[in-house]
Motif scaffolding. Structure first.
Motif, PDB file in Angstrom:
ATOM      1  N   LYS A 390       0.924  -1.278   0.020  1.00 29.39           N
ATOM      2  CA  LYS A 390       0.180  -0.116  -0.133  1.00 29.39           C
ATOM      3  C   LYS A 390       0.836   1.191   0.040  1.00 29.39           C
ATOM      4  O   LYS A 390       0.645   2.167  -0.672  1.00 29.39           O
ATOM      5  CB  LYS A 390      -0.962  -0.042   1.247  1.00 29.39           C
ATOM      6  CG  LYS A 390      -1.859  -1.204   1.276  1.00 29.39           C
ATOM      7  CD  LYS A 390      -2.774  -1.078   2.578  1.00 29.39           C
ATOM      8  CE  LYS A 390      -3.868  -2.393   2.493  1.00 29.39           C
ATOM      9  NZ  LYS A 390      -4.796  -2.073   3.774  1.00 29.39           N
ATOM     10  N   PHE A 391       1.981   1.162   0.796  1.00 32.81           N
ATOM     11  CA  PHE A 391       2.834   2.411   0.882  1.00 32.81           C
ATOM     12  C   PHE A 391       3.343   2.718  -0.553  1.00 32.81           C
ATOM     13  O   PHE A 391       3.393   3.973  -0.886  1.00 32.81           O
ATOM     14  CB  PHE A 391       3.925   2.064   1.821  1.00 32.81           C
ATOM     15  CG  PHE A 391       5.304   3.076   1.984  1.00 32.81           C
ATOM     16  CD1 PHE A 391       4.737   4.450   2.285  1.00 32.81           C
ATOM     17  CD2 PHE A 391       6.208   2.605   1.295  1.00 32.81           C
ATOM     18  CE1 PHE A 391       5.852   5.340   2.131  1.00 32.81           C
ATOM     19  CE2 PHE A 391       7.446   3.567   1.201  1.00 32.81           C
ATOM     20  CZ  PHE A 391       7.138   4.946   1.873  1.00 32.81           C
ATOM     21  N   CYS A 392       4.035   1.720  -1.180  1.00 29.35           N
ATOM     22  CA  CYS A 392       4.298   2.010  -2.627  1.00 29.35           C
ATOM     23  C   CYS A 392       3.351   2.287  -3.546  1.00 29.35           C
ATOM     24  O   CYS A 392       3.635   3.155  -4.420  1.00 29.35           O
ATOM     25  CB  CYS A 392       5.220   0.854  -3.150  1.00 29.35           C
ATOM     26  SG  CYS A 392       6.580   0.169  -2.113  1.00 29.35           S
ATOM     27  N   ASN A 393       2.231   1.697  -3.278  1.00 32.24           N
ATOM     28  CA  ASN A 393       1.111   2.244  -4.245  1.00 32.24           C
ATOM     29  C   ASN A 393       0.792   3.788  -4.250  1.00 32.24           C
ATOM     30  O   ASN A 393       0.360   4.357  -5.224  1.00 32.24           O
ATOM     31  CB  ASN A 393      -0.171   1.402  -4.181  1.00 32.24           C
ATOM     32  CG  ASN A 393       0.251   0.122  -4.671  1.00 32.24           C
ATOM     33  OD1 ASN A 393       0.906  -0.116  -5.726  1.00 32.24           O
ATOM     34  ND2 ASN A 393      -0.759  -0.697  -4.079  1.00 32.24           N
ATOM     35  N   TRP A 404       8.887  -6.813  -0.739  1.00 34.65           N
ATOM     36  CA  TRP A 404       8.964  -6.200   0.502  1.00 34.65           C
ATOM     37  C   TRP A 404       7.968  -6.683   1.633  1.00 34.65           C
ATOM     38  O   TRP A 404       7.016  -5.633   1.601  1.00 34.65           O
ATOM     39  CB  TRP A 404       8.993  -4.645   0.196  1.00 34.65           C
ATOM     40  CG  TRP A 404       9.625  -3.892   1.243  1.00 34.65           C
ATOM     41  CD1 TRP A 404      10.234  -4.207   2.219  1.00 34.65           C
ATOM     42  CD2 TRP A 404      10.139  -2.368   1.198  1.00 34.65           C
ATOM     43  NE1 TRP A 404      10.850  -3.152   3.072  1.00 34.65           N
ATOM     44  CE2 TRP A 404      10.616  -1.946   2.281  1.00 34.65           C
ATOM     45  CE3 TRP A 404       9.629  -1.322   0.289  1.00 34.65           C
ATOM     46  CZ2 TRP A 404      10.834  -0.683   2.528  1.00 34.65           C
ATOM     47  CZ3 TRP A 404       9.678  -0.062   0.531  1.00 34.65           C
ATOM     48  CH2 TRP A 404      10.503   0.374   1.667  1.00 34.65           C
ATOM     49  N   SER A 405       8.026  -7.793   2.175  1.00 34.68           N
ATOM     50  CA  SER A 405       7.089  -8.050   2.977  1.00 34.68           C
ATOM     51  C   SER A 405       7.385  -7.720   4.589  1.00 34.68           C
ATOM     52  O   SER A 405       6.694  -8.563   5.456  1.00 34.68           O
ATOM     53  CB  SER A 405       7.062  -9.738   3.050  1.00 34.68           C
ATOM     54  OG  SER A 405       8.593 -10.253   3.145  1.00 34.68           O
ATOM     55  N   ILE A 406       8.068  -6.941   4.857  1.00 35.27           N
ATOM     56  CA  ILE A 406       8.327  -6.456   6.256  1.00 35.27           C
ATOM     57  C   ILE A 406       7.315  -5.469   6.656  1.00 35.27           C
ATOM     58  O   ILE A 406       7.159  -4.274   6.292  1.00 35.27           O
ATOM     59  CB  ILE A 406       9.871  -5.996   6.374  1.00 35.27           C
ATOM     60  CG1 ILE A 406      10.588  -6.859   5.907  1.00 35.27           C
ATOM     61  CG2 ILE A 406      10.272  -5.444   7.758  1.00 35.27           C
ATOM     62  CD1 ILE A 406      12.019  -6.357   5.472  1.00 35.27           C
ATOM     63  N   HIS A 407       6.497  -5.813   7.760  1.00 39.87           N
ATOM     64  CA  HIS A 407       5.650  -4.965   8.457  1.00 39.87           C
ATOM     65  C   HIS A 407       5.634  -5.315  10.106  1.00 39.87           C
ATOM     66  O   HIS A 407       4.559  -5.604  10.473  1.00 39.87           O
ATOM     67  CB  HIS A 407       4.305  -4.900   7.900  1.00 39.87           C
ATOM     68  CG  HIS A 407       3.866  -6.349   7.697  1.00 39.87           C
ATOM     69  ND1 HIS A 407       3.237  -7.196   8.607  1.00 39.87           N
ATOM     70  CD2 HIS A 407       4.076  -7.211   6.568  1.00 39.87           C
ATOM     71  CE1 HIS A 407       2.917  -8.421   7.994  1.00 39.87           C
ATOM     72  NE2 HIS A 407       3.186  -8.296   6.732  1.00 39.87           N
ATOM     73  N   PHE A 492      10.810  12.623  -5.386  1.00 39.46           N
ATOM     74  CA  PHE A 492      12.163  12.308  -4.920  1.00 39.46           C
ATOM     75  C   PHE A 492      11.763  10.919  -4.106  1.00 39.46           C
ATOM     76  O   PHE A 492      12.415  10.169  -3.790  1.00 39.46           O
ATOM     77  CB  PHE A 492      12.514  13.389  -4.105  1.00 39.46           C
ATOM     78  CG  PHE A 492      13.925  12.816  -3.559  1.00 39.46           C
ATOM     79  CD1 PHE A 492      14.876  12.735  -4.278  1.00 39.46           C
ATOM     80  CD2 PHE A 492      13.876  12.781  -2.273  1.00 39.46           C
ATOM     81  CE1 PHE A 492      16.322  12.607  -3.518  1.00 39.46           C
ATOM     82  CE2 PHE A 492      15.239  12.750  -1.508  1.00 39.46           C
ATOM     83  CZ  PHE A 492      16.436  12.313  -2.242  1.00 39.46           C
ATOM     84  N   THR A 493      10.722  11.081  -3.241  1.00 44.54           N
ATOM     85  CA  THR A 493      10.372   9.969  -2.379  1.00 44.54           C
ATOM     86  C   THR A 493      10.266   8.644  -3.289  1.00 44.54           C
ATOM     87  O   THR A 493      10.834   7.547  -2.862  1.00 44.54           O
ATOM     88  CB  THR A 493       8.939  10.137  -1.877  1.00 44.54           C
ATOM     89  OG1 THR A 493       9.150  11.383  -0.968  1.00 44.54           O
ATOM     90  CG2 THR A 493       8.572   9.000  -0.608  1.00 44.54           C
TER      91      THR A 493
END
Length: 756
Positions: A390-393, A404-407, A492-493
């Protein structure tokens, strides 16, 4: 049975038994084959001291049928001699001799470490003696040995003395080819200080007959060297070594002082009577203390950070995934523009990164304009526990869960005494159960993993970013890199996210220290592979907490103000279901505003949260008429507010000038009005009572006059022959003495017009 090439050590009692008198008589030496010199000094040199010292023999050859052995004293310069085997056996049984377990000459030799010259000398010696050293026991017979030595010397064009030296070395050192390796390490005086005999040591000067031969360095001069180095060189003034030498000559090698203008000026000794700079530098390098030098000239922190030996690893305390995270921030080397107005340069962003010490994987990040602070740190920690898909979306980056399965939250976080020392960290410790560790001041090297990641990210991106910092931009004719800024914060992010994905999934860490299990399992040194392997095989300390609970306890807290327009925060207004249901805004309009505690996410100003408890909150929404701020960062909103304030300040001078002009014009009109009114009052001689008596009538007259001038008349043209139109400025001159007559006249004309 004794073994050939064995070392036997005889004690003092054994020496007496075989004929070596403790007092050093010559008769005892004859039995061992020594020439009967008989002097005590000779005995001491051979190792048979007056105090009864022991000897060590190497057994070279045995013949049990003849009870015969040949041995050689490894500490004496002599040929092998004969001895009875029974003599050895008897001495061993009576503990007068022992067989040594270690051989000082039998050492492993690495051929790769031998120099070319060493190998040449060894091989040449072996070529000379190898044909006849195997002829045992004939070679131990002095008459036959002499003939062999003479023939070999003639064949190889060597002296007999050289051949004898090779033979003795071969036998004494264990009868191996490497026994012939020369003792170059004993040559010269490297590291040894020569005695001061009065003769000038070292290389002679080129022009010694003119400038003198110089001086030797004695203990007194070395003492002065140490004093001068400690006083001038090992200090925060950071004098160079050349200047230190000059100051030393000025202060410690002078013949007195002369007075010039009331100042004592030292008279230096001639160079022939003082040490040269080369001598000073030689002794400085010989006694140089790097640790003390850096600590004294710069600071102990600089030595610890940049020059100390690195003997440990940052992953020592990490026993598995999630046992220890490192967090740090850096100011990116690039300038950004505003999304509101892309012509506005907004400076350099701050990048927060969290990294797992065990696997080196990036677990969370945050990019913003807020300087290194708790806001940025909490955003990064919350990102570690959030869904990365979700963050990358949100930044238009599509990934799969396995990428990136780290939460998760860690057991401990290592920081650098900044944000994690604030009161905000108490919520992190108490509510989320995370241990906070802080490094000592100015010790960024304790977080070497994340510091290295910042450097890698800079190397991967800087060359491609417009507006990147260019150190030489101040050169004449150079362009200011800030004017090249093109990226906004969102873009940039996105780049930083791409870098993290590459690091986690594809970056190969060839210097990663694998343990035995990882080697056997053939784990690739890639962060994601190490992370997944650690979850299966190591004691991980990961904890999964509801994402909303984590964010609630990490979001920055502040106060919002309940007003009639909504809940005001950072110049924006919000509302919620509870606010409308309980009529907060109505109450605020009637009773006045009040403050409430709220939490917020700086990455998006669409919402704020009224915090009711550690796990409960009320969500508030941005009002519709402020849609211009939707999906914006708090930093961007604050920047816009500050920009508007700046514009307001800039326009304040113009506004104040206009207002001043208005007041001046009003005052001028009032002044003229007073002047005209006072003049009429002076001519009319009316009293105040008379002036107040007929206000209503005066108003009616004024109204009639205004109507004449204010009446609407379209297509107004002057018709020839009609009455002349009297201008308004002459109306006052045409008025009768009694204004009531004008009013009656007007009324009669109106009645006639109606047919009366």
């Amino acid at each position: 049975m004794l073994v050939v090439n064995m070392l036997v050590k005889w004690g003092s009692a054994g020496i007496r038994e075989i004929g070596c008198e403790v007092q050093g008589g010559g008769e005892g030496l004859r039995g061992l084959g020594y020439k009967a010199q008989g002097e005590d000094e000779r005995i001491n040199k051979l190792g048979y001291g007056i105090q009864g010292e022991s000897i060590i023999e190497r057994v070279l050859w045995l013949d049990g049928s003849k009870d015969l052995a040949y041995a050689i004293d490894i500490n004496a310069n002599r040929f092998p001699y004969a001895r009875a085997i029974s003599e050895y056996e008897d001495a061993l049984e009576r503990d007068m001799a022992v067989i040594l377990d270690t051989d000082p000459y039998m050492k492993a030799v690495d051929e790769n470490l031998l120099t070319k010259r060493t190998k040449e000398i060894r091989d040449k010696a072996w070529e000379a003696i190898s044909p006849f050293v195997v002829l045992e026991p004939e070679i131990y017979d002095s008459r036959e040995r002499s003939e062999y030595i003479r023939n070999v010397a003639e064949k190889h064009q060597m002296t007999e003395k050289t051949i004898v030296k090779y033979l003795k070395r071969y036998w004494i050192r264990g009868k191996t080819k490497n026994a012939l390796i020369p003792d170059f390490y004993r040559c010269g005086g490297r590291g040894k200080e020569k005695e001061n005999t009065g003769v000038k040591r070292g290389r002679p000067r080129k022009h010694g007959d003119i400038v003198g031969i110089g001086v030797n360095i004695d203990d007194e001069i070395k003492r002065i060297f140490r004093i001068a180095i400690n006083k001038f060189y090992y200090s925060s003034t950071q004098y160079s070594l050349t200047l230190t030498y000059e100051l030393m000559r000025k202060e410690y090698f002078n013949e007195g002082y002369r007075i010039e203008n009331g100042i004592e000026v030292p008279i230096l000794k001639p160079s022939s009577e003082v040490p040269t700079f080369g001598q000073f530098r030689y002794w400085f390098n010989k006694e140089r203390n790097i640790k003390h030098e850096i600590s004294a000239r710069y600071s102990p922190k600089k030595y610890q950070q940049e020059y100390r030996p690195v003997l440990g690893s940052s992953s020592v305390d990490a026993i598995g995934p999630g046992s220890l995270y490192q967090i740090d921030a850096t100011i990116a080397d690039v300038y950004l523009v505003s999304r509101f107005n892309r012509t506005h340069i907004i400076g350099r962003p701050v990048v927060y990164v969290i990294q797992d010490c065990f696997s080196r994987i990036i677990t969370g990040l945050y990019v913003g304009l807020e300087g290194p602070s708790w806001i940025g740190a909490s955003m990064a920690i919350a990102n570690s526990a959030s869904d990365k898909v979700k963050f990358c979306n949100e930044y238009e980056v599509e990934i799969k869960e396995e990428e990136w399965s780290i939460h998760h939250l860690p057991q401990a976080i290592l920081a650098d005494r900044g944000e994690m020392l604030s009161d905000n960290a108490e919520s992190l410790i108490m509510n989320l159960g995370i241990t906070i560790k802080n490094t000592p001041p100015y010790r960024a090297d304790w977080k070497s993993l994340i510091e290295r990641y910042f450097k890698l990210t800079n190397e991967r991106t800087k060359a491609f970013l417009p507006g990147a910092i260019n150190p030489d931009f101040r050169e004449r004719g150079g362009r200011d890199y800030r004017l090249d800024a093109k990226l906004d914060l969102q873009q940039f992010t996105k780049i930083i996210i791409k870098c993290a994905l590459y690091h986690n999934n594809h970056y190969r860490m060839d210097n990663y220290n694998k343990d035995e299990m990882m080697v056997s399992d053939e784990v690739e040194p890639i962060p994601r592979e190490i992370w997944n392997w650690g979850l299966t095989n190591k004691m991980g300390k990961l904890r999964q907490v509801d994402e909303e609970v984590v964010k609630l306890n990490l979001m920055p807290s502040d106060n919002g103000v309940v007003t009639a327009k909504g809940i005001r925060f950072k110049g924006l207004y919000y509302s919620s279901k509870t606010c409308m249901k309980e009529q907060w805004f109505v109450k605020a309009r009637s009773r006045g505003s009040w403050q409430i505690p709220i939490c917020y996410d700086p990455r998006r100003v669409d919402y704020i949260y009224i915090k009711k408890s550690a796990t409960e909150f009320e969500k508030c929404f941005l009002l519709e008429y402020q849609t211009a701020f939707k999906d914006k960062y708090l930093e961007e909103v604050e920047y816009l507010n500050e920009w508007e304030k700046v514009q307001k300040v800039k326009s304040s001078d113009v506004s104040m000038q206009a207002k001043s002009d208005l007041m001046t014009e009003i005052q001028n009109v009032v002044k003229n009005a007073k002047k005209e009114t006072n003049s009429k009052l002076f001519l009319s001689n009316e009293s105040d009572t008379q002036r107040k008596k007929n206000i209503r009538g005066n108003r009616q007259i004024e109204k009639e006059i205004n109507r004449e001038t204010e009446v609407f008349e379209l297509d107004k043209r002057e018709i020839q022959g009609e009455a002349e139109i009297i201008p308004f400025d002459k109306v006052e001159d045409e008025l009768p003495d009694n204004p009531l007559e004008l009013l009656r006249k007007k009324q009669r004309e109106q009645l006639r017009g109606r047919g009366y």
